[in-house]
Scaffold this motif. Structure first.
Motif, PDB file in Angstrom:
ATOM      1  N   ALA A  32       4.040  13.120   6.993  1.00 20.24           N
ATOM      2  CA  ALA A  32       3.648  14.273   6.167  1.00 20.24           C
ATOM      3  C   ALA A  32       4.082  14.054   4.714  1.00 20.24           C
ATOM      4  O   ALA A  32       3.385  14.476   3.784  1.00 20.24           O
ATOM      5  N   MET A  33       5.198  13.374   4.521  1.00 19.13           N
ATOM      6  CA  MET A  33       5.635  13.106   3.138  1.00 19.13           C
ATOM      7  C   MET A  33       4.741  12.059   2.480  1.00 19.13           C
ATOM      8  O   MET A  33       4.428  12.159   1.298  1.00 19.13           O
ATOM      9  N   ILE A  34       4.318  11.059   3.265  1.00 17.71           N
ATOM     10  CA  ILE A  34       3.388  10.066   2.694  1.00 17.71           C
ATOM     11  C   ILE A  34       2.074  10.758   2.325  1.00 17.71           C
ATOM     12  O   ILE A  34       1.483  10.501   1.290  1.00 17.71           O
ATOM     13  N   MET A  35       1.665  11.704   3.182  1.00 12.91           N
ATOM     14  CA  MET A  35       0.411  12.440   2.944  1.00 12.91           C
ATOM     15  C   MET A  35       0.531  13.470   1.831  1.00 12.91           C
ATOM     16  O   MET A  35      -0.461  14.065   1.427  1.00 12.91           O
ATOM     17  N   CYS A  67       0.845  -1.202   0.000  1.00 13.24           N
ATOM     18  CA  CYS A  67       0.000   0.000   0.000  1.00 13.24           C
ATOM     19  C   CYS A  67       0.871   1.239   0.000  1.00 13.24           C
ATOM     20  O   CYS A  67       0.481   2.264  -0.550  1.00 13.24           O
ATOM     21  N   ILE A  68       1.995   1.131   0.695  1.00 14.68           N
ATOM     22  CA  ILE A  68       2.893   2.281   0.712  1.00 14.68           C
ATOM     23  C   ILE A  68       4.317   1.793   0.495  1.00 14.68           C
ATOM     24  O   ILE A  68       4.733   0.785   1.074  1.00 14.68           O
ATOM     25  N   ASP A  90      -0.232   2.282  -6.512  1.00 14.68           N
ATOM     26  CA  ASP A  90       0.626   2.562  -7.668  1.00 14.68           C
ATOM     27  C   ASP A  90       0.744   4.054  -7.966  1.00 14.68           C
ATOM     28  O   ASP A  90       1.260   4.443  -9.005  1.00 14.68           O
ATOM     29  N   HIS A  91       0.269   4.877  -7.037  1.00 11.59           N
ATOM     30  CA  HIS A  91       0.221   6.310  -7.328  1.00 11.59           C
ATOM     31  C   HIS A  91       1.373   7.046  -6.662  1.00 11.59           C
ATOM     32  O   HIS A  91       1.670   6.792  -5.490  1.00 11.59           O
ATOM     33  N   ALA A 116      -3.355   9.189  -4.945  1.00 11.61           N
ATOM     34  CA  ALA A 116      -2.737   8.695  -3.700  1.00 11.61           C
ATOM     35  C   ALA A 116      -3.544   9.192  -2.507  1.00 11.61           C
ATOM     36  O   ALA A 116      -3.859   8.420  -1.590  1.00 11.61           O
ATOM     37  N   LEU A 117      -3.902  10.474  -2.532  1.00  7.07           N
ATOM     38  CA  LEU A 117      -4.633  11.062  -1.401  1.00  7.07           C
ATOM     39  C   LEU A 117      -5.962  10.374  -1.157  1.00  7.07           C
ATOM     40  O   LEU A 117      -6.405  10.245  -0.011  1.00  7.07           O
TER      41      LEU A 117
END
Ligand SMILES: Nc1ncnc2c1ncn2[C@@H]1O[C@H](COP(=O)(O)OP(=O)(O)OP(=O)(O)O)[C@@H](O)[C@H]1O
Ligand SMILES: [Mg+2]
Length: 314
Positions: free
Chosen positions: A49-52, A5-6, A66-67, A74-75
């Motif tokens: 915060a970077m993942i977000m 997922c990430i 995959d985004h 992704a969001l």
């Protein structure tokens, strides 16, 4: 479709010359709860915060499914409960959830329905029309969790959802997270300073210190890995024992006396008993322990972040 997922690949974040997150690579699998632990200033919030997508990496890259990070697609997959949530002064709990629903792209009707569902699920019904800014800290954390769920995310990022809560409220929040994962097949990344409280909830532990990942393992593996010998020793003269053995064993001064770590427990015990005998020391305590994950965490963090020392002493 990616099986993760990430995914983060050597993600680095610098603020000026200071490296807050240092080449962090992570792969989060669906349906698991990841504990993200580390002391103050370790880089937990910056990583989240970077993942977000609210902070851009200085270098490195990442994906949500995959985004690419920060993309609209992704969001859509992400729900986020930030470390600090600020609520509009005049909004009721229901209004706030509805508003967050609209912000996340739900239609008015969908936002109304989702708000109802979440008020139910989080047992907030009787408080629905009260001003959320006036809620207790525990209730605010609950509302923050509810809003993170507003757009039916597949991955939840919870930044210290239990900070500043009393033990009962902490357990309640963690129980809620556990239920959400079971019912909605979510993946959760949950940050905390306190590993013990997460230990029963998480399936995986990721430890971060000074911006670097120092442990990334399934919880059972991590517990197994550190089942090696720890001996707590207390004698009538611990200084003498420490001086005599510190060059031969990993030894730390602790409240109870001395904590030794060794894979050769028999030899360590022999050495201590021999030393006690030859120096005429009284042996008050010689206790073998299995290292809990929290003890490991403390051990790893010992002498760790100065920022955390400063904050604690402040
Ligand atoms: N916008 C910023 N500008 C400069 N430095 C920053 C900024 N944001 C974070 N930092 C620094 O980056 C480091 C990592 O901060 P971060 O907030 O990610 O840590 P954390 O692990 O979440 O800590 P805590 O447990 O206190 O929440 C810290 O030293 C912090 O002071
Ligand atoms: Mg933080």
């Amino acid at each position: 479709m990616s099986e993760y997922c990430i995914e983060l690949n050597e993600v680095t974040k610098k603020f000026g010359n200071f490296t807050a997150v240092d080449k962090v690579s992570l792969k989060l699998e669906p349906g698991k709860i990841y504990g993200f632990v580390g002391p103050n200033g370790a880089g937990k919030s910056t990583t989240m915060a970077m993942i977000m997508g609210s902070l851009f990496p200085t270098s490195g890259s990442g994906k949500v499914f995959d985004h690419p990070l920060a993309s609209t697609a992704a969001l859509k997959e992400l729900g986020y409960s930030p470390e600090f949530t600020s609520f509009y002064r005049d909004m009721s709990c229901a209004e706030y959830l509805h508003y967050m629903g609209r912000l996340s792209g739900l239609s008015d009707k969908e936002a109304v329905e989702r708000t109802k569902e979440l008020l139910d699920k989080f047992e907030l019904n009787e408080h629905a029309n009260r001003r959320v800014a006036k809620f207790s800290t525990g209730m605010k954390k609950k509302v923050s969790l509810a809003q993170a769920m507003i757009n039916h995310p597949k991955v939840l990022l919870l930044d210290e959802p239990t900070a500043n809560l009393d033990p009962t409220s902490r357990q309640e929040i963690l129980e809620t997270v556990r239920n959400m994962v079971e019912n909605e097949k979510l993946t959760v990344m949950i940050s905390s300073h306190v590993l013990t409280e997460l230990e029963t909830v998480i399936s995986h532990v990721i430890m971060i210190s000074h911006g670097k990942i120092i442990l990334d393992a399934p919880i059972h593996e991590a517990q197994e890995m550190f089942k090696k010998g720890i001996l707590i020793v207390n004698t009538s003269d611990n200084d003498t024992v420490y001086e005599a053995l510190k060059d031969h064993y990993q030894c730390t001064v602790i409240e109870e006396g001395l904590r030794f770590m060794s894979e050769n427990m028999e030899q360590l015990k022999k050495d201590i008993v021999t030393l006690a005998y030859t120096k005429g020391l009284i042996l008050n305590l010689l206790q073998e322990e299995v290292m809990s994950l929290d003890a490991l965490y403390k051990h790893i963090m010992e002498g760790g972040n100065h920022e955390s020392d400063n904050k604690e002493n402040a």
